[in-house]
Design a protein around this motif. Sequence first.
Motif, short mmCIF file in Angstrom:
data_model
loop_
_atom_site.label_atom_id
_atom_site.label_comp_id
_atom_site.label_asym_id
_atom_site.label_seq_id
_atom_site.Cartn_x
_atom_site.Cartn_y
_atom_site.Cartn_z
N GLU A 262 0.90 -0.99 -0.06
CA GLU A 262 0.02 -0.11 -0.19
C GLU A 262 0.75 1.23 0.05
N LEU A 263 0.61 2.20 -1.12
CA LEU A 263 1.58 3.44 -1.06
C LEU A 263 0.51 4.61 -0.36
N GLY A 264 1.28 5.44 0.03
CA GLY A 264 0.58 6.46 1.00
C GLY A 264 -0.62 6.19 1.63
N ALA A 265 -0.51 5.15 2.60
CA ALA A 265 -1.28 4.61 3.27
C ALA A 265 -2.35 5.33 4.15
N GLY A 266 -1.74 6.55 4.60
CA GLY A 266 -2.54 7.34 5.68
C GLY A 266 -2.85 6.68 6.94
N VAL A 267 -3.83 6.29 7.23
CA VAL A 267 -3.92 5.39 8.40
C VAL A 267 -3.96 3.90 8.23
N GLY A 268 -3.57 3.58 6.94
CA GLY A 268 -3.33 2.10 6.73
C GLY A 268 -4.69 1.27 6.56
N LEU A 269 -5.95 1.39 6.48
CA LEU A 269 -7.08 0.82 6.15
C LEU A 269 -7.10 -0.28 5.32
N ALA A 270 -6.70 0.15 3.91
CA ALA A 270 -6.51 -0.86 3.02
C ALA A 270 -5.50 -2.04 3.22
N GLY A 271 -4.42 -1.54 3.74
CA GLY A 271 -3.47 -2.56 3.97
C GLY A 271 -3.75 -3.40 5.18
N ILE A 272 -4.50 -2.98 6.24
CA ILE A 272 -4.96 -3.95 7.25
C ILE A 272 -6.09 -4.83 6.68
N MET A 273 -7.15 -4.22 5.88
CA MET A 273 -8.07 -5.29 5.25
C MET A 273 -7.10 -6.13 4.71
N SER A 274 -6.38 -5.85 3.97
CA SER A 274 -5.85 -6.85 3.05
C SER A 274 -5.02 -8.18 3.70
N VAL A 275 -4.49 -7.75 4.84
CA VAL A 275 -4.22 -8.61 5.78
C VAL A 275 -5.16 -9.79 6.34
N LEU A 276 -6.37 -9.00 6.73
CA LEU A 276 -7.43 -9.90 7.10
C LEU A 276 -8.11 -10.68 6.05
N ALA A 277 -8.01 -10.28 4.70
CA ALA A 277 -8.52 -10.85 3.69
C ALA A 277 -7.80 -12.01 3.31
N GLY A 278 -6.37 -12.11 3.80
CA GLY A 278 -5.79 -13.40 3.24
C GLY A 278 -4.63 -13.16 2.60
N ALA A 279 -4.26 -11.97 2.41
CA ALA A 279 -2.89 -11.65 1.48
C ALA A 279 -1.57 -12.41 2.34
N GLU A 280 -0.89 -12.79 1.20
CA GLU A 280 0.23 -13.60 1.82
C GLU A 280 1.34 -12.67 2.73
N GLU A 281 1.52 -11.49 2.03
CA GLU A 281 2.43 -10.67 2.61
C GLU A 281 1.93 -9.01 2.42
N VAL A 282 2.02 -8.19 3.49
CA VAL A 282 1.70 -6.81 3.21
C VAL A 282 2.50 -5.84 3.67
N VAL A 283 3.02 -4.97 2.97
CA VAL A 283 3.69 -3.71 3.36
C VAL A 283 2.78 -2.56 3.37
N ILE A 284 2.74 -1.86 4.39
CA ILE A 284 2.04 -0.73 4.62
C ILE A 284 2.89 0.49 4.50
N SER A 285 2.88 1.35 3.27
CA SER A 285 4.22 2.47 3.16
C SER A 285 3.46 3.70 3.43
N ASP A 286 4.08 4.81 3.81
CA ASP A 286 3.73 6.20 3.59
C ASP A 286 4.89 7.05 3.82
#
Length: 291
Positions: free
Chosen positions: A109-133
């Motif tokens: 996730e680029l420009g994550a802000g509060v990181g909602l999309a990245g957090i939901m990606s983890v919960l939705a079963g992504a293999e690996e998630v990097v949340i960046s800003d």
Amino acid sequence: MLQHLLRLSYPTPADHLDPEDHFSTALGTIFSDDLANQHGDRDALITYLPSTYPAYPAVELRLADPAGEDERRKFAHYLWNAGVLMAELWWLGREEEHKWRVKGHAVLELGAGVGLAGIMSVLAGAEEVVISDYPAPEILQNLRSNVERNVPSQLRPKVRVEGHTWGDVTSPFPAANAGKFSRILAADCLWMPHEHANLARSMRHFLSPDEDARVLVIAGFHTGRARMAAFFDVVGDEGLEVEEMFEMDAEGKRREWRSERDGGAEDHGERKKWLVLARLKRKTSINSGSA
């Protein structure tokens, strides 16, 4: 509407809030026909309830309190409608879900802000998630706190927070992760035209050479359609191309993408109800093996 999925609460009594806080929390009531695009303020706890709740859990988010004016201009201290929609992509329907799916993918996730999309990606079963800003300590620490608050301990090894300045492809994090991510998420990152080329360069650098790797972009029109549309004229120069693009409003209604409407005189109140959704891929004329 997207904002109906959000709840704001405060840990301090209401009489401790200053007038600006009271006004910002009341905007949706005062201007009921004026869609709110940004959510939250200092001291607010934002609770996001996915439309599929309880299949996906509620997510509680704090906002960063950037230290300097330059950092505040990044606007990472708000949750934007594009970020909510990025977390709500199951709205698109089962026949399209696979095009936006993050399950099993390596996600950035680029420009994550509060990181909602990245957090939901983890919960939705992504293999690996990097949340960046942007690498400001206040922004990154807030992202780490949001991850700790919402990601179960057994999933924590799959997610991390990294600072990244768009366009920088030589510092340790980008150098070690070139071509690694099969899903790159960017929500409301298009409002700064002077950063378009840098943003596209980062997307291309991190995007996997796999055939199904995609950049998923969602952005609101509240900062101006022309300013945002210019991004899609730049991506080709950075080795990307648009695979699909359309507009969707906060109620899920769709229409075709247009770089200009009503001869440039589009009503501001109507315009801000809409967002653009785009899927980008590596340009076919570029050697897919290069990063």
